[in-house]
Design a protein around this motif. Structure first.
Motif, short mmCIF file in Angstrom:
data_model
loop_
_atom_site.label_atom_id
_atom_site.label_comp_id
_atom_site.label_asym_id
_atom_site.label_seq_id
_atom_site.Cartn_x
_atom_site.Cartn_y
_atom_site.Cartn_z
N ILE A 102 0.63 -0.91 0.68
CA ILE A 102 -0.01 -0.14 -0.11
C ILE A 102 0.85 1.06 0.09
N ASN A 103 0.65 2.34 -0.92
CA ASN A 103 1.14 3.45 -0.81
C ASN A 103 0.40 4.38 -0.09
N GLY A 104 1.28 5.73 0.28
CA GLY A 104 0.65 6.29 1.03
C GLY A 104 -0.31 7.80 0.67
N HIS A 105 -1.18 6.80 -0.25
CA HIS A 105 -2.60 7.47 -1.02
C HIS A 105 -3.45 5.96 -0.38
N GLY A 106 -3.40 5.02 -0.13
CA GLY A 106 -4.04 4.30 0.85
C GLY A 106 -4.39 3.04 -0.37
N GLU A 163 14.36 -1.73 3.48
CA GLU A 163 14.19 -0.75 3.74
C GLU A 163 12.57 -0.54 3.17
N HIS A 164 12.48 -0.26 2.71
CA HIS A 164 10.92 0.15 1.71
C HIS A 164 9.98 0.05 1.92
N VAL A 165 9.89 -1.43 3.23
CA VAL A 165 9.03 -2.45 3.63
C VAL A 165 8.53 -2.05 4.92
N GLU A 166 7.53 -1.96 5.43
CA GLU A 166 6.72 -1.95 7.12
C GLU A 166 5.70 -2.57 6.38
N TYR A 215 0.10 -11.07 3.44
CA TYR A 215 0.60 -9.65 4.55
C TYR A 215 -0.21 -8.15 4.10
N CYS A 216 0.34 -7.38 5.02
CA CYS A 216 -0.28 -6.46 4.43
C CYS A 216 1.00 -5.25 4.73
N ALA A 217 1.49 -4.57 3.98
CA ALA A 217 2.92 -4.05 4.03
C ALA A 217 2.56 -2.54 3.56
N ARG A 218 3.31 -1.24 4.34
CA ARG A 218 3.34 0.08 3.48
C ARG A 218 4.67 0.07 2.83
N GLU A 231 -6.86 1.24 -6.72
CA GLU A 231 -7.95 1.48 -5.36
C GLU A 231 -8.45 0.14 -5.29
N ARG A 232 -7.93 -0.32 -3.91
CA ARG A 232 -8.94 -1.28 -3.26
C ARG A 232 -9.57 -1.89 -3.24
N ALA A 233 -10.56 -1.17 -3.26
CA ALA A 233 -12.00 -2.42 -3.38
C ALA A 233 -11.93 -2.64 -4.85
N SER A 234 -10.78 -2.27 -5.57
CA SER A 234 -11.72 -2.34 -7.19
C SER A 234 -10.29 -3.61 -7.45
N LEU A 235 -9.93 -4.23 -6.53
CA LEU A 235 -8.63 -5.56 -6.45
C LEU A 235 -9.35 -6.35 -6.51
N PRO A 236 -10.67 -7.29 -6.18
CA PRO A 236 -11.40 -8.26 -6.73
C PRO A 236 -10.99 -8.25 -8.20
N GLU A 237 -12.46 -7.61 -8.65
CA GLU A 237 -12.47 -7.27 -10.14
C GLU A 237 -11.35 -6.69 -11.01
N LEU A 238 -10.12 -6.91 -11.01
CA LEU A 238 -8.35 -7.11 -11.76
C LEU A 238 -8.19 -8.33 -11.54
N ILE A 239 -8.57 -9.39 -10.92
CA ILE A 239 -7.68 -10.71 -10.80
C ILE A 239 -8.80 -12.15 -11.37
N ILE A 240 -8.04 -12.57 -11.72
CA ILE A 240 -8.01 -13.52 -12.33
C ILE A 240 -9.63 -14.48 -11.95
N PRO A 241 -10.92 -14.67 -12.59
CA PRO A 241 -11.50 -15.28 -11.56
C PRO A 241 -11.76 -16.10 -10.28
N PHE A 242 -11.16 -17.49 -11.07
CA PHE A 242 -10.60 -17.90 -9.73
C PHE A 242 -10.32 -17.31 -8.21
N LYS A 243 -9.55 -16.85 -8.40
CA LYS A 243 -8.69 -16.02 -7.43
C LYS A 243 -9.42 -14.93 -6.85
N LYS A 244 -10.93 -14.52 -6.80
CA LYS A 244 -11.69 -13.05 -7.33
C LYS A 244 -12.21 -13.70 -5.73
N PRO A 245 -12.84 -14.69 -4.96
CA PRO A 245 -12.84 -15.19 -2.88
C PRO A 245 -11.78 -14.64 -2.54
N VAL A 246 -10.18 -14.74 -2.69
CA VAL A 246 -8.97 -14.61 -2.21
C VAL A 246 -9.18 -13.71 -1.41
#
Length: 161
Positions: free
Chosen positions: A20-24, A70-73, A107-110, A135-150
């Motif tokens: 996740i970048n500084g804009h979320g 060093e660029h990840v938290e 994992y979630c990383a800044r 935007e994070r809410a759009s992630l399930p729509e971008l992934i190949i269909p069989f991975k959407k639930p994850v």
């Protein structure tokens, strides 16, 4: 996707990172090996035998994005492993036919770096042809269909971060 009634030995151990970048917004890359569809995904990959999950996450993130430690938290981890099954047409074709899908710890990383710290060619075998922040809410729509639930579960678990 639920862990109930799943034989973990039939699923490839894997880690994933929501960077996740500084804009979320979350990092996504377009896979080089995708022949059909316009699918984007977050960095993820297999865990080597005996490898610590968090170390695997750092390794996969670096291999796929060039982002250095060093660029990840790291700030969060999914509560449980998330499972997905391969679609029937892929059974026996991936991972030497050993697994029916993947079991993933996410994992979630800044991201503490700049866009210039991202280098898709940092590894000798790049996995992404291009990348962007979404935007994070759009992630399930971008992934190949069989991975959407994850992806829906990952977005939900990390929504307040």
């Amino acid at each position: 996707m639920s862990t109930a009634n799943k034989d973990a030995t039939q699923y490839r151990p894997c880690v994933g990172v929501m960077l996740i970048n500084g804009h979320g917004q979350a990092f996504v890359g377009k896979r080089i090996d995708t022949k059909e569809g316009d699918w984007w995904q977050m960095p993820q990959g297999g865990v080597d035998e005996g490898e610590d999950l968090r170390e695997a996450a750092y390794r996969e993130l670096h291999e796929e994005t060039g982002v250095r430690r060093e660029h990840v938290e790291f700030v969060a981890e999914t509560e449980n492993e998330l499972f997905y099954d391969l679609p029937p047409e892929l059974h026996g074709k991936l991972w030497g036919g050993k697994y029916r899908g993947q079991r993933q710890t996410w994992y979630c990383a800044r991201f503490l770096g700049t866009d210039e710290d991202i280098d898709l060619e940092a590894h000798s075998h790049p996995e992404f042809s291009e990348w962007r922040w979404v935007e994070r809410a759009s992630l399930p729509e971008l992934i190949i269909p069989f991975k959407k639930p994850v992806y829906r579960t990952v977005v939900e678990e990390f929504r307040d971060i």
